[in-house]
Design a protein around this motif. Structure first.
Motif, PDB file in Angstrom:
ATOM      1  N   MET A 171       1.145  -1.120   0.015  1.00  0.00           N
ATOM      2  CA  MET A 171       0.202  -0.116   0.031  1.00  0.00           C
ATOM      3  C   MET A 171       1.211   1.308  -0.087  1.00  0.00           C
ATOM      4  O   MET A 171       1.777   1.349   0.830  1.00  0.00           O
ATOM      5  CB  MET A 171      -1.293   0.298   1.035  1.00  0.00           C
ATOM      6  N   ALA A 172       0.570   2.717  -0.791  1.00  0.00           N
ATOM      7  CA  ALA A 172       1.498   3.585  -0.780  1.00  0.00           C
ATOM      8  C   ALA A 172       1.475   4.122   0.480  1.00  0.00           C
ATOM      9  O   ALA A 172       0.224   4.263   1.124  1.00  0.00           O
ATOM     10  CB  ALA A 172       0.923   4.319  -2.190  1.00  0.00           C
TER      11      ALA A 172
ATOM     12  N   GLU B 207       3.613  -3.337  -8.801  1.00  0.00           N
ATOM     13  CA  GLU B 207       3.401  -2.884 -10.114  1.00  0.00           C
ATOM     14  C   GLU B 207       2.144  -3.352  -9.787  1.00  0.00           C
ATOM     15  O   GLU B 207       1.681  -4.341  -9.647  1.00  0.00           O
ATOM     16  CB  GLU B 207       3.961  -3.307 -10.740  1.00  0.00           C
ATOM     17  N   THR B 208       1.064  -2.284 -10.871  1.00  0.00           N
ATOM     18  CA  THR B 208      -0.503  -2.303 -11.036  1.00  0.00           C
ATOM     19  C   THR B 208      -0.256  -2.691 -12.364  1.00  0.00           C
ATOM     20  O   THR B 208       0.537  -2.232 -13.106  1.00  0.00           O
ATOM     21  CB  THR B 208      -1.004  -1.680 -10.531  1.00  0.00           C
ATOM     22  N   GLU B 209      -1.649  -3.484 -12.819  1.00  0.00           N
ATOM     23  CA  GLU B 209      -1.639  -4.034 -13.933  1.00  0.00           C
ATOM     24  C   GLU B 209      -1.721  -2.429 -15.015  1.00  0.00           C
ATOM     25  O   GLU B 209      -0.991  -2.458 -16.418  1.00  0.00           O
ATOM     26  CB  GLU B 209      -3.032  -4.254 -13.935  1.00  0.00           C
TER      27      GLU B 209
ATOM     28  N   ALA C  43       3.938   0.118 -19.001  1.00  0.00           N
ATOM     29  CA  ALA C  43       5.313  -0.392 -19.593  1.00  0.00           C
ATOM     30  C   ALA C  43       5.658  -1.091 -20.345  1.00  0.00           C
ATOM     31  O   ALA C  43       6.597  -0.771 -21.690  1.00  0.00           O
ATOM     32  CB  ALA C  43       6.073  -1.000 -18.271  1.00  0.00           C
ATOM     33  N   GLU C  44       4.688  -2.022 -20.850  1.00  0.00           N
ATOM     34  CA  GLU C  44       4.791  -2.684 -22.238  1.00  0.00           C
ATOM     35  C   GLU C  44       4.651  -1.509 -23.510  1.00  0.00           C
ATOM     36  O   GLU C  44       4.970  -2.262 -24.902  1.00  0.00           O
ATOM     37  CB  GLU C  44       3.642  -3.425 -22.466  1.00  0.00           C
ATOM     38  N   GLU C  45       3.453  -0.397 -23.091  1.00  0.00           N
ATOM     39  CA  GLU C  45       3.000   0.526 -24.711  1.00  0.00           C
ATOM     40  C   GLU C  45       5.127   1.612 -24.501  1.00  0.00           C
ATOM     41  O   GLU C  45       5.201   1.651 -25.492  1.00  0.00           O
ATOM     42  CB  GLU C  45       2.124   1.221 -23.940  1.00  0.00           C
TER      43      GLU C  45
END
Length: 225
Positions: free
Chosen positions: A1-2, A111-113, A119-121
Motif C-alpha cells: 500500500m502506498a 506494479e499494478t496492472e 511499461a509494455e506500451e
C-alpha cells in the motif's frame, strides 16, 4: 500500500515521519530501500533530537550512503565574505514524475496492472524518437543580512521579487545566527536547463538593488527531483 509524506521541510512534516518510524528501522521493511532514499532526499536537514525516530533513521541512511560518496566535501562560498558552508552531497533519488507535486511523496509497492500495461506500451514505442525532458532541482539558500537592523521582511521581498521562467520560490523561515542577527532560509525549485542558482546569486541577489539588504547568499542544499 502506498505511503504518503507531505511537507517534509516543515516541523509538522518531520513529526509525521517520526510518528511513522516509531518501532521501525526503515520506511519499508527491515532493510534500506529506494523508499528510504526518496524520503531522505526530501528531508532538508537532520531532524532535531526531539524527533528521535526520524533522527535515528536519518543517521542510518546517511551512514549507508557515505560509502557511495567517499570524497571529502571542501565546502563552497558564493558572494559576500561569509564563511564557506559545506553543501551536502545530493542523495540519489528515483526520477520524479513529470507533474509530481514537490511536497508529496508516494511510495509504491508492486506494479499494478495499469503500470505493467504502460511499461509494455513504452517498450512497443521504443524505436520512436523520444523528446528529452528537462530535469528539476530543489535548492535551499541561506540569505544573510548586513546586520541586526536590516529589515528582514524587505529582504525576503527582495529575494522573491526575482522572477524568471523555470524558477519557483517555496517555503522560507528566519534562523537565528547570533548577536540578534537572523538569516533567511528559503527553498526554490528550478528547471535545470533554464535557471542557474549561481547566476541568481552572483548577478541578482548580491548586486544592486538587492544588496541593500543582502550581505551574502550561500547554497546549503542542492537535490535533484
Amino acid at each position: 500500500m502506498a505511503i504518503t509524506f507531505t511537507d517534509l521541510h516543515t516541523e509538522s512534516g518531520v513529526k509525521s515521519l517520526d510518528d511513522y518510524l516509531s518501532g521501525k528501522s526503515y520506511i519499508s521493511g527491515d532493510q534500506l530501500t529506494k523508499d528510504d532514499i526518496k524520503v531522505y532526499a526530501a528531508v532538508l536537514v537532520k531532524p532535531a533530537a526531539s524527533f528521535s525516530n526520524a533522527a535515528k533513521w536519518f543517521d542510518s541512511v546517511s551512514s549507508a550512503l557515505a560509502s557511495s560518496f567517499p570524497g571529502k566535501s571542501a565546502g563552497v562560498r558564493i558572494g559576500g565574505n561569509a564563511p564557506a558552508e559545506a553543501v551536502p552531497a545530493p542523495a540519489p533519488a528515483p526520477a520524479a514524475a513529470k507533474d509530481e507535486d514537490d511536497d508529496d511523496l508516494d511510495l509504491f509497492g508492486d506494479e499494478t496492472e495499469e503500470e505493467k500495461k504502460a511499461a509494455e506500451e513504452r517498450e512497443a514505442k521504443k524505436e520512436a524518437p523520444k523528446k528529452k525532458e528537462s530535469g528539476k532541482s530543489s535548492v535551499l539558500l541561506d540569505v544573510k543580512p548586513w546586520d541586526d537592523e536590516t529589515d528582514m521582511k524587505k529582504l525576503e521581498e527582495a529575494v522573491r521579487s526575482i522572477e524568471m521562467p523555470g524558477l519557483l520560490w517555496g517555503a522560507s523561515k528566519l534562523v537565528a545566527v547570533g548577536y540578534g542577527i537572523k538569516k533567511l532560509q528559503i527553498m526554490m525549485t528550478i528547471v535545470d536547463d533554464l535557471v542557474s542558482p549561481d547566476a541568481i546569486i552572483e548577478e541578482q541577489l548580491t548586486v544592486e538593488p538587492h544588496n541593500e539588504y543582502i550581505q551574502s547568499c550561500d547554497i546549503v542544499a542542492f537535490n535533484k527531483i
